[in-house]
Design an enzyme around this catalytic site. Sequence first.
Site, PDB file in Angstrom:
ATOM      1  N   CYS A  62     -34.387 106.328 137.635  1.00 47.69           N
ATOM      2  CA  CYS A  62     -34.631 105.021 138.241  1.00 47.69           C
ATOM      3  C   CYS A  62     -33.422 104.596 139.073  1.00 47.69           C
ATOM      4  O   CYS A  62     -32.399 105.261 139.083  1.00 47.69           O
ATOM      5  CB  CYS A  62     -34.903 103.988 137.153  1.00 47.69           C
ATOM      6  SG  CYS A  62     -33.483 103.654 136.101  1.00 47.69           S
ATOM      7  N   ALA A  65     -30.215 104.408 137.252  1.00 46.83           N
ATOM      8  CA  ALA A  65     -29.620 105.726 137.024  1.00 46.83           C
ATOM      9  C   ALA A  65     -28.842 106.177 138.252  1.00 46.83           C
ATOM     10  O   ALA A  65     -27.761 106.758 138.146  1.00 46.83           O
ATOM     11  CB  ALA A  65     -30.703 106.746 136.690  1.00 46.83           C
ATOM     12  N   ARG A  96     -23.040 112.740 131.905  1.00 42.47           N
ATOM     13  CA  ARG A  96     -22.989 113.465 133.165  1.00 42.47           C
ATOM     14  C   ARG A  96     -21.703 114.276 133.342  1.00 42.47           C
ATOM     15  O   ARG A  96     -21.504 114.907 134.339  1.00 42.47           O
ATOM     16  CB  ARG A  96     -23.177 112.479 134.332  1.00 42.47           C
ATOM     17  CG  ARG A  96     -23.827 113.154 135.498  1.00 42.47           C
ATOM     18  CD  ARG A  96     -24.552 112.197 136.387  1.00 42.47           C
ATOM     19  NE  ARG A  96     -24.926 112.891 137.595  1.00 42.47           N
ATOM     20  CZ  ARG A  96     -24.228 112.878 138.711  1.00 42.47           C
ATOM     21  NH1 ARG A  96     -23.119 112.179 138.777  1.00 42.47           N
ATOM     22  NH2 ARG A  96     -24.627 113.555 139.757  1.00 42.47           N
ATOM     23  N   HIS A 195     -28.878 105.025 144.717  1.00 43.89           N
ATOM     24  CA  HIS A 195     -27.707 105.475 145.478  1.00 43.89           C
ATOM     25  C   HIS A 195     -27.492 104.564 146.676  1.00 43.89           C
ATOM     26  O   HIS A 195     -26.371 104.147 146.965  1.00 43.89           O
ATOM     27  CB  HIS A 195     -27.901 106.906 146.002  1.00 43.89           C
ATOM     28  CG  HIS A 195     -28.228 107.913 144.945  1.00 43.89           C
ATOM     29  ND1 HIS A 195     -29.115 108.939 145.164  1.00 43.89           N
ATOM     30  CD2 HIS A 195     -27.795 108.055 143.678  1.00 43.89           C
ATOM     31  CE1 HIS A 195     -29.204 109.672 144.077  1.00 43.89           C
ATOM     32  NE2 HIS A 195     -28.422 109.161 143.156  1.00 43.89           N
TER      33      HIS A 195
END
Lengths: 490, 74
Positions: A62, A65, A96, A195
Amino acid sequence: MSTMTREETEALIAEVLEVYPDKAKKDRTKHLAANDVSVEQSKKCITSNRKSLPGVMTIRGCAYAGSKGVVWGPIKDMIHISHGPVGCGQYSRAGRRNYYVGTTGVDTFGTMNFTSDFQEKDIVFGGDKKLAKLIEEIEQLFPLHKGISVQSECPIGLIGDDIESVSKKASAAIEKPVIPVRCEGFRGVSQSLGHHIANDAIRDWVLDKRDGVTADSTPYDVAIIGDYNIGGDAWATRILLEEMGLRVVAQWSGDGTIAEMMNTPKVKLNLLHCYRSMNYISRHMEEKYGIPYLEYNFFGPTKIIESCRKIAAFFDDTVKEKTEAMIAHYQPMMDAIVAKYKPRLQGKKVMLYVGGLRPRHVIGAYEDLGMEVIGTGYEFAHNDDYDRTIKEMGDATLLYDDVTGFELEEFVKRLKPDMVGSGIKEKYIFQKMGIPLRQMHSWDYSGPYHGYDGFAIFARDMDIALSNPTFKNLVPPWKKVEAEDVKKAA
Amino acid sequence: MANIMIRQGEKGLTFYLPKRDLEASIESIEFDSPEKWGGELKLDNGGSYYIDPIAKPPRLPISLRAKRLGAAED
């Protein structure tokens, strides 16, 4: 050089889609294609960046994220508040492997989870007061932090909290940047919009804060953009750039700091690795500050040499000489690796399904090892990514966009690759099917894979996965005996 | 009207529409002289946009307001 003809690939796609209802089939057909290297425009063969179909399994994330997990999260000296219920932050915490240097909990906060832990009353009465109090507490408990970002989770947008005003007030009170990011998970079709939102927040709240302030600079200043230092990738990259005679001023955002980001507008060239997640800020800097950006690829020696020469072309002869010297220096090391692993890996077939960059970037590294990529696809790429991918892939190879769990399984069953490169969600399915898998999101807890040092590790890891004796023992002994008996009887 | 960005690419001008993350190369530009630059932009993806003609910008990329001509392309 592909093993399948165009007709076979198209037939395979049609066959796999057979099980869907008509409407779903029509939609999914647009996302699957046989590569056609003659096509310049990817939209002629594949559709991307569309909402996933309800009812199929998608691997997408999403907007939260994309913003908190990818772009903002690795900035180590800031505290990133997961503003909303506790789960989003907690279940994605430290997953991550963005490596960094520093003392966690004192001056760096990368693997910690800060959340406002929304309860029912916060949804009903609003969470602004809680956020203000939280920032106050952070300032008291972690005085060495250099700034705070407020990463909204879904409820913030739904109840309409004014995080911008809280952030402005708090920023004035603690005299550090407090950045509200409107990355509620429901925005957009995948993490890709996250992003974009994160990039826009950096543009609006961070980038111009040191405009007009002079910093000492050299003509060789560059910034690494879009390298998240997974398993140490950015460090492996940095070594090479420094050997080329460049000065790396900023790392966005793996092992990066907010001060580095504020200083980035003073660099001479932005080096853009993850195009998908950080092209937005690079475009902005190109327009506002006149800093050109350059896409590069540090996977595998062929691409590294190509990229280094491309980067060096931006600078004077000393950099070019140093680059050639560096390439010559590492060449014997690379030859040794290729000599060692190529005979073991030659001709093996790989299928990839990763996020927004690696499905095309790692192809060169596989080819350096004599392996062949027979299918590739992105979770959340856009048309411009597919434009770039078409040229990298062989003709009539399979391309899949936002592939569903069912489709990917079927493709793997039919194409029978020797190996799959994908994520944790695919890993155990394919391993149980008897196909080795390397996670290409997190490098399967290995890494780095970037740069010359990374290629050595990459080659070793691929060999480890493919030569694993486990896969020869998938049939239990009692069934093996039967199979042999049958053979004898026949 | 939408904000767009025009950039000098390797092969020619490229068009970028941030709102939709759409990147395409510009196949033709109606006016391309130092005094008058802009007009109708034909994109390689089949779309076309109109920007008010301006003096040729000294430096690219440049952000401009553009009007979409015809139906939205994919």
